[in-house]
Design a protein around this motif. Sequence first.
Motif, mmCIF file in Angstrom:
data_model
loop_
_atom_site.group_PDB
_atom_site.id
_atom_site.type_symbol
_atom_site.label_atom_id
_atom_site.label_comp_id
_atom_site.label_asym_id
_atom_site.label_seq_id
_atom_site.Cartn_x
_atom_site.Cartn_y
_atom_site.Cartn_z
ATOM 1 N N LYS A 1 0.828 -1.208 0.000
ATOM 2 C CA LYS A 1 0.000 0.000 0.000
ATOM 3 C C LYS A 1 0.862 1.257 0.000
ATOM 4 N N ILE A 2 1.937 1.224 0.772
ATOM 5 C CA ILE A 2 2.854 2.369 0.812
ATOM 6 C C ILE A 2 3.479 2.579 -0.568
ATOM 7 N N LEU A 3 3.943 1.497 -1.186
ATOM 8 C CA LEU A 3 4.572 1.603 -2.506
ATOM 9 C C LEU A 3 3.585 2.114 -3.557
ATOM 10 N N ILE A 4 2.334 1.693 -3.461
ATOM 11 C CA ILE A 4 1.315 2.176 -4.393
ATOM 12 C C ILE A 4 1.048 3.660 -4.153
ATOM 13 N N LYS A 5 0.946 4.044 -2.887
ATOM 14 C CA LYS A 5 0.641 5.438 -2.528
ATOM 15 C C LYS A 5 1.691 6.404 -3.070
ATOM 16 N N ILE A 6 2.960 6.006 -3.026
ATOM 17 C CA ILE A 6 4.024 6.898 -3.510
ATOM 18 C C ILE A 6 4.347 6.655 -4.985
ATOM 19 N N ASP A 7 3.539 5.836 -5.629
ATOM 20 C CA ASP A 7 3.656 5.533 -7.053
ATOM 21 C C ASP A 7 4.971 4.818 -7.406
ATOM 22 N N ALA A 8 5.456 3.986 -6.479
ATOM 23 C CA ALA A 8 6.665 3.208 -6.734
ATOM 24 C C ALA A 8 6.335 1.814 -7.263
ATOM 25 N N LEU A 9 5.113 1.344 -7.030
ATOM 26 C CA LEU A 9 4.679 0.032 -7.497
ATOM 27 C C LEU A 9 3.785 0.219 -8.708
ATOM 28 N N LYS A 10 4.206 -0.353 -9.808
ATOM 29 C CA LYS A 10 3.470 -0.204 -11.066
ATOM 30 C C LYS A 10 3.094 -1.583 -11.595
ATOM 31 N N PHE A 11 1.905 -1.647 -12.189
ATOM 32 C CA PHE A 11 1.427 -2.899 -12.772
ATOM 33 C C PHE A 11 1.341 -2.747 -14.285
ATOM 34 N N GLY A 12 1.649 -3.803 -14.986
ATOM 35 C CA GLY A 12 1.657 -3.811 -16.446
ATOM 36 C C GLY A 12 2.543 -4.957 -16.896
ATOM 37 N N ILE A 13 3.202 -4.777 -18.013
ATOM 38 C CA ILE A 13 4.174 -5.764 -18.482
ATOM 39 C C ILE A 13 5.507 -5.038 -18.609
ATOM 40 N N PHE A 14 6.473 -5.507 -17.855
ATOM 41 C CA PHE A 14 7.772 -4.857 -17.800
ATOM 42 C C PHE A 14 8.861 -5.865 -18.143
ATOM 43 N N LYS A 15 9.826 -5.431 -18.937
ATOM 44 C CA LYS A 15 10.975 -6.271 -19.253
ATOM 45 C C LYS A 15 12.075 -5.910 -18.262
ATOM 46 N N LEU A 16 12.468 -6.866 -17.465
ATOM 47 C CA LEU A 16 13.491 -6.645 -16.455
ATOM 48 C C LEU A 16 14.883 -6.687 -17.076
ATOM 49 N N THR A 17 15.856 -6.219 -16.339
ATOM 50 C CA THR A 17 17.241 -6.230 -16.813
ATOM 51 C C THR A 17 17.687 -7.633 -17.201
ATOM 52 N N SER A 18 17.160 -8.631 -16.494
ATOM 53 C CA SER A 18 17.503 -10.022 -16.790
ATOM 54 C C SER A 18 16.932 -10.500 -18.118
ATOM 55 N N GLY A 19 16.003 -9.703 -18.675
ATOM 56 C CA GLY A 19 15.347 -10.093 -19.910
ATOM 57 C C GLY A 19 13.996 -10.751 -19.680
ATOM 58 N N LYS A 20 13.724 -11.112 -18.429
ATOM 59 C CA LYS A 20 12.445 -11.736 -18.098
ATOM 60 C C LYS A 20 11.339 -10.685 -18.061
ATOM 61 N N ALA A 21 10.113 -11.134 -18.283
ATOM 62 C CA ALA A 21 8.952 -10.253 -18.195
ATOM 63 C C ALA A 21 8.371 -10.343 -16.787
ATOM 64 N N SER A 22 7.824 -9.233 -16.319
ATOM 65 C CA SER A 22 7.206 -9.188 -15.001
ATOM 66 C C SER A 22 5.884 -8.429 -15.089
ATOM 67 N N PRO A 23 4.864 -8.867 -14.328
ATOM 68 C CA PRO A 23 3.583 -8.159 -14.334
ATOM 69 C C PRO A 23 3.585 -6.922 -13.429
ATOM 70 N N TYR A 24 4.692 -6.698 -12.729
ATOM 71 C CA TYR A 24 4.793 -5.507 -11.888
ATOM 72 C C TYR A 24 6.239 -5.029 -11.847
ATOM 73 N N TYR A 25 6.411 -3.772 -11.437
ATOM 74 C CA TYR A 25 7.744 -3.189 -11.302
ATOM 75 C C TYR A 25 7.736 -2.325 -10.053
#
Length: 80
Positions: free
Chosen positions: A16-40
Motif C-alpha cells: 500500500k505504501i509503494l502504491i501510494k508513492i507511485d513506486a509500485l506499477k502494474f503492467g508488463i515490464f521487461k526486467l534487466t535479466s530479460g524476463k517479463a514481469s507483471p509488476y515493477y
Amino acid sequence: MTREMDLQARKAEMAKILIKIDALKFGIFKLTSGKASPYYIDLRIVPSFPDAFTEICDFYAEQIIARIGLKNFDRIAGVP
C-alpha cells in the motif's frame, strides 16, 4: 494474530505504501535479466518520501534479522 498473518499484513502494508508513492506499477515490464514481469517496483523514488523510506527500511531490517540473522552480515548498503 499468528506470526504468518502478521507477516502477510505487514507485506500488504508495504504494498500500500509503494502504491501510494507511485513506486509500485502494474503492467508488463521487461526486467534487466530479460524476463517479463507483471509488476515493477521503482525503489529509486522511495527515499524521496521519508516516512515511507523509514517504514520500508524497518520492514527489510526485521525480515533480515528474522530470516537470515545479523551474524551473516558485516554491513548493509544501498547502492544507486
